[in-house]
Scaffold this motif. Structure first.
Motif, PDB file in Angstrom:
ATOM      1  N   ASP A 196       0.837  -1.205   0.000  1.00 33.96           N
ATOM      2  CA  ASP A 196       0.000   0.000   0.000  1.00 33.96           C
ATOM      3  C   ASP A 196       0.872   1.255   0.000  1.00 33.96           C
ATOM      4  N   ALA A 197       1.913   1.250   0.859  1.00 34.98           N
ATOM      5  CA  ALA A 197       2.814   2.400   0.926  1.00 34.98           C
ATOM      6  C   ALA A 197       3.607   2.554  -0.374  1.00 34.98           C
ATOM      7  N   ARG A 198       4.032   1.437  -0.945  1.00 30.91           N
ATOM      8  CA  ARG A 198       4.792   1.484  -2.203  1.00 30.91           C
ATOM      9  C   ARG A 198       3.938   2.043  -3.330  1.00 30.91           C
ATOM     10  N   LEU A 199       2.686   1.602  -3.397  1.00 27.12           N
ATOM     11  CA  LEU A 199       1.779   2.100  -4.435  1.00 27.12           C
ATOM     12  C   LEU A 199       1.565   3.598  -4.292  1.00 27.12           C
ATOM     13  N   CYS A 204       2.868   9.039  -6.347  1.00 22.88           N
ATOM     14  CA  CYS A 204       3.384  10.393  -6.099  1.00 22.88           C
ATOM     15  C   CYS A 204       4.554  10.705  -7.040  1.00 22.88           C
ATOM     16  N   ILE A 205       5.481   9.757  -7.186  1.00 19.26           N
ATOM     17  CA  ILE A 205       6.630   9.956  -8.074  1.00 19.26           C
ATOM     18  C   ILE A 205       6.173  10.087  -9.523  1.00 19.26           C
ATOM     19  N   HIS A 206       5.238   9.228  -9.929  1.00 18.40           N
ATOM     20  CA  HIS A 206       4.742   9.250 -11.312  1.00 18.40           C
ATOM     21  C   HIS A 206       4.085  10.592 -11.630  1.00 18.40           C
ATOM     22  N   GLU A 207       3.311  11.119 -10.688  1.00 14.80           N
ATOM     23  CA  GLU A 207       2.686  12.434 -10.888  1.00 14.80           C
ATOM     24  C   GLU A 207       3.730  13.522 -11.046  1.00 14.80           C
ATOM     25  N   GLN A 208       4.794  13.458 -10.243  1.00 16.31           N
ATOM     26  CA  GLN A 208       5.852  14.464 -10.332  1.00 16.31           C
ATOM     27  C   GLN A 208       6.588  14.400 -11.665  1.00 16.31           C
ATOM     28  N   LEU A 209       6.802  13.179 -12.174  1.00 13.15           N
ATOM     29  CA  LEU A 209       7.513  13.024 -13.438  1.00 13.15           C
ATOM     30  C   LEU A 209       6.683  13.465 -14.635  1.00 13.15           C
ATOM     31  N   GLU A 241       6.728   0.824 -14.696  1.00 15.13           N
ATOM     32  CA  GLU A 241       6.637  -0.618 -14.464  1.00 15.13           C
ATOM     33  C   GLU A 241       6.433  -0.929 -12.984  1.00 15.13           C
ATOM     34  N   GLY A 242       7.145  -0.207 -12.123  1.00 13.16           N
ATOM     35  CA  GLY A 242       6.977  -0.423 -10.687  1.00 13.16           C
ATOM     36  C   GLY A 242       5.578  -0.076 -10.214  1.00 13.16           C
ATOM     37  N   LEU A 243       5.002   0.978 -10.790  1.00 11.82           N
ATOM     38  CA  LEU A 243       3.643   1.387 -10.432  1.00 11.82           C
ATOM     39  C   LEU A 243       2.636   0.327 -10.852  1.00 11.82           C
ATOM     40  N   LYS A 244       2.817  -0.228 -12.045  1.00 12.71           N
ATOM     41  CA  LYS A 244       1.915  -1.290 -12.515  1.00 12.71           C
ATOM     42  C   LYS A 244       2.020  -2.521 -11.619  1.00 12.71           C
ATOM     43  N   ALA A 246       3.000  -2.637  -8.432  1.00 14.44           N
ATOM     44  CA  ALA A 246       2.417  -2.344  -7.119  1.00 14.44           C
ATOM     45  C   ALA A 246       0.895  -2.323  -7.192  1.00 14.44           C
ATOM     46  N   ASN A 247       0.364  -1.760  -8.269  1.00 13.42           N
ATOM     47  CA  ASN A 247      -1.088  -1.682  -8.423  1.00 13.42           C
ATOM     48  C   ASN A 247      -1.694  -3.076  -8.539  1.00 13.42           C
ATOM     49  N   ASP A 248      -1.063  -3.940  -9.332  1.00 12.91           N
ATOM     50  CA  ASP A 248      -1.551  -5.318  -9.486  1.00 12.91           C
ATOM     51  C   ASP A 248      -1.437  -6.090  -8.180  1.00 12.91           C
ATOM     52  N   THR A 249      -0.309  -5.905  -7.479  1.00 15.03           N
ATOM     53  CA  THR A 249      -0.098  -6.640  -6.231  1.00 15.03           C
ATOM     54  C   THR A 249      -1.134  -6.256  -5.179  1.00 15.03           C
ATOM     55  N   VAL A 250      -1.381  -4.961  -5.043  1.00 14.94           N
ATOM     56  CA  VAL A 250      -2.384  -4.497  -4.080  1.00 14.94           C
ATOM     57  C   VAL A 250      -3.761  -5.043  -4.442  1.00 14.94           C
ATOM     58  N   LEU A 251      -4.069  -5.036  -5.732  1.00 16.99           N
ATOM     59  CA  LEU A 251      -5.370  -5.529  -6.194  1.00 16.99           C
ATOM     60  C   LEU A 251      -5.554  -7.009  -5.852  1.00 16.99           C
TER      61      LEU A 251
END
Length: 416
Positions: A196-199, A204-209, A241-244, A246-251
Motif C-alpha cells: 500500500d505504501a509502495r503504491l 506520487c513519483i509518477h505524478e511528479q515526473l 513498471e513499478g507502479l503497474k 504495485a497496483n496489481d499486487t495491491v489488487l
C-alpha cells in the motif's frame, strides 16, 4: 519558578522552552522537548552567562517553535532564506563567485529540505534543478534558453537527474521480505502495508515526473543531446513498471487480506494462546493427559497447514482457467515458514517430553512380586523419584518454552 531561576542564574543552562498544557498552563523546560503538542517559545543564551533585567535583550535569542519543527525549518528555508538570497538586489554588493556559490548552496539546502519533508510524510519528493523557474512555457528550441544559463542550467538538470535516479532506485530496491531477512517476525499485515505504501509513493513519483517542469527538463536534455536523456527515460520506465506491479499486487492481495484478517481474529488452535506458555509445562505435574491432548491437537493443525500448502504448491494448475497457462509456485517457503517451523519443532519436543513423562510416571503405580520383587521394586521407586525431580525442573521453568527465539543454553536438568 525554580526552572526559571535556574535558567537565568546558571551560566551553563543555555535553553528555556515554554509550552502550554491542555489546561492552558505554562510549562517550562530546560532544553528542547522530544515532542510538542502545541506551539512553544524558546529562549537561547548567546553565550554561557547569567541573565539579568538589564542585559536580557542583548544576551538572548528567542522565537516561536512549531509542534512540527521539521516543517517549520522547511518553510523557513524555502520561504525566507531561499527567497532572500535568490534576489539579485540582496547580493548585488557581494563578489560574483561568492554570491553564486551561496545561491547554489541555499538551493541545495532547499532541495534537501524538500526530500526530508517527503520522507517524513512517507513520500519521495523530487527536487527541481536550479534556474528552471526562470524558463516559462515549453521550449521549441535551445535558442530560447538564456545564454547565461546554458551551461549552469544543463549541469543543474543533469545533476538533478542523477539525484532522481538514486532516490527512485532506493524506492524500487526495497524488498517486502526485508523484515524476515533481518530476523524479525512480521505478521501478514506488514506485507499489505508495504505494498500500500509502495503504491502510494510510486503514484506520487509518477505524478511528479509528468508535471510541466519535468517535461521542460526532458525537452532541454533531448535538444542538448545530453547523455543523461536515456537515463531519464529509464527512470520513467522503471517508475511506470513499478507502479503497474504495485497496483496489481495491491489488487490481488485484497481478497487474501480479508481472509487473513478473519484468521487473526479467530480462536485458532495453533496459536500460542491456546497452549498457554505459562502453563504448558506445568501440566507435567498435574493434568498431564489433558495438556498432552491439547499439544497433539496443535501439532495436527500445523501438519494440516503444511499439507494444504504443499497441495496448493504442487497443484497450481487447478487454480488457473483451462485457457490460461499455469504459473508455478516459486516463492521460497523458508521465508514464510521459518518461524513456524521452529515453533513446530518446539511443540514436537514438548510433546515428546510429555509422552516420555507419561510412561515414566506409570512406574509410580507398579508393584513387583516374586523373590526379587522387593529389590526390583525399590529400584523402580528410585527411578520414579528421579524422573519426578527432573519433571519438576521442567514444570518450574522460568522462560517461555513456546518461544523459538528464547533458547536456554543449559538448564538444571542437564547437570543430572
Amino acid at each position: 519558578m525554580g526552572l526559571f531561576t535556574e535558567f537565568f542564574e546558571k551560566p551553563d543552562v543555555l535553553v528555556l522552552v515554554l509550552t502550554l498544557n491542555p489546561a492552558g498552563m505554562i510549562i517550562p523546560c530546560l532544553g528542547f522537548p522530544a515532542s510538542l503538542k502545541s506551539k512553544g517559545m524558546y529562549f537561547i543564551k548567546k553565550k554561557p552567562e547569567n541573565i539579568s533585567q538589564d542585559n536580557y535583550k542583548d544576551r538572548l535569542v528567542y522565537g516561536d517553535i512549531s509542534p512540527t519543527p521539521v516543517d517549520q525549518l522547511i518553510a523557513i528555508v524555502e520561504e525566507v532564506l531561499y527567497s532572500l538570497l535568490n534576489q539579485s538586489e540582496n547580493v548585488s554588493e557581494w563578489p560574483r563567485v561568492v554570491s553564486e556559490d551561496i545561491v547554489r548552496q541555499v538551493h541545495k539546502l532547499k532541495s534537501e529540505m524538500c526530500v526530508m519533508g517527503g520522507k517524513i510524510k512517507g513520500k519521495t519528493l523530487l527536487p527541481t534543478p536550479e534556474h528552471l523557474g526562470s524558463l516559462d512555457g515549453t521550449l521549441e528550441s535551445m535558442e530560447r534558453i538564456p545564454s547565461s544559463l546554458d551551461n549552469s542550467l544543463l549541469h543543474a538538470i543533469e545533476t538533478i537527474v542523477i539525484d532522481w535516479s538514486r532516490q527512485i532506485r532506493d524506492v524500487l530496491s526495497k524488498d517486502s521480505a526485508q523484515a524476515l531477512l533481518d530476523g524479525l517476525h512480521p505478521l501478514p499485515r506488514v506485507e499489505f502495508e508495504f505494498w500500500d505504501a509502495r503504491l502510494m509513493n510510486l503514484k506520487c513519483i509518477h505524478e511528479q515526473l509528468n508535471r510541466p517542469k519535468v517535461n521542460k527538463i526532458v525537452e532541454i536534455l533531448e535538444k542538448a543531446k545530453s547523455c543523461y536523456w536515456p537515463a531519464l527515460q529509464n527512470v520513467y520506465t522503471s517508475v511506470t513498471e513499478g507502479l503497474k506491479e504495485a497496483n496489481d499486487t495491491v489488487l490481488y492481495l485484497k481478497p487474501l487480506q480479508i481472509l487473513l484478517e478473519e484468521m487473526e481474529q479467530a480462536d485458532f488452535t495453533m496459536t500460542r494462546t491456546y497452549l498457554s506458555p505459562d502453563e504448558v509445562l506445568k501440566g507435567l505435574q498435574g493434568k498431564t493427559e489433558e495438556v498432552l491432548s491439547g499439544i497433539s491437537l496443535s501439532l495436527s493443525v500445523l501438519k494440516e497447514l503444511y499439507r494444504a500448502y504443499e497441495f496448493c504448491c504442487t497443484n497450481m494448475k487447478l487454480f488457473f482457467k483451462k485457457d490460461k497457462k499455469p504459473v508455478p509456485w516459486e516463492f521460497p517457503s523458508s521465508l514464510a515458514f521459518s518461524r513456524i517451523n521452529s515453533f513446530f519443532q518446539r511443540v514436537q519436543t514438548i510433546e515428546d517430553l510429555y509422552k516420555t513423562a507419561v510412561e515414566f510416571l506409570k512406574l509410580e503405580k507398579i508393584e513387583l512380586g516374586g523373590v526379587r520383587g522387593s529389590i526390583l521394586g525399590s529400584q523402580v521407586t528410585q527411578i520414579s523419584d528421579e524422573v519426578f525431580e527432573l519433571v519438576k525442573v521442567f514444570a518450574d521453568c522460568k522462560y517461555d518454552p513456546l518461544d523459538p527465539g528464547d533458547s536456554v543454553s543449559r538448564g538444571p536438568w542437564q547437570d543430572r
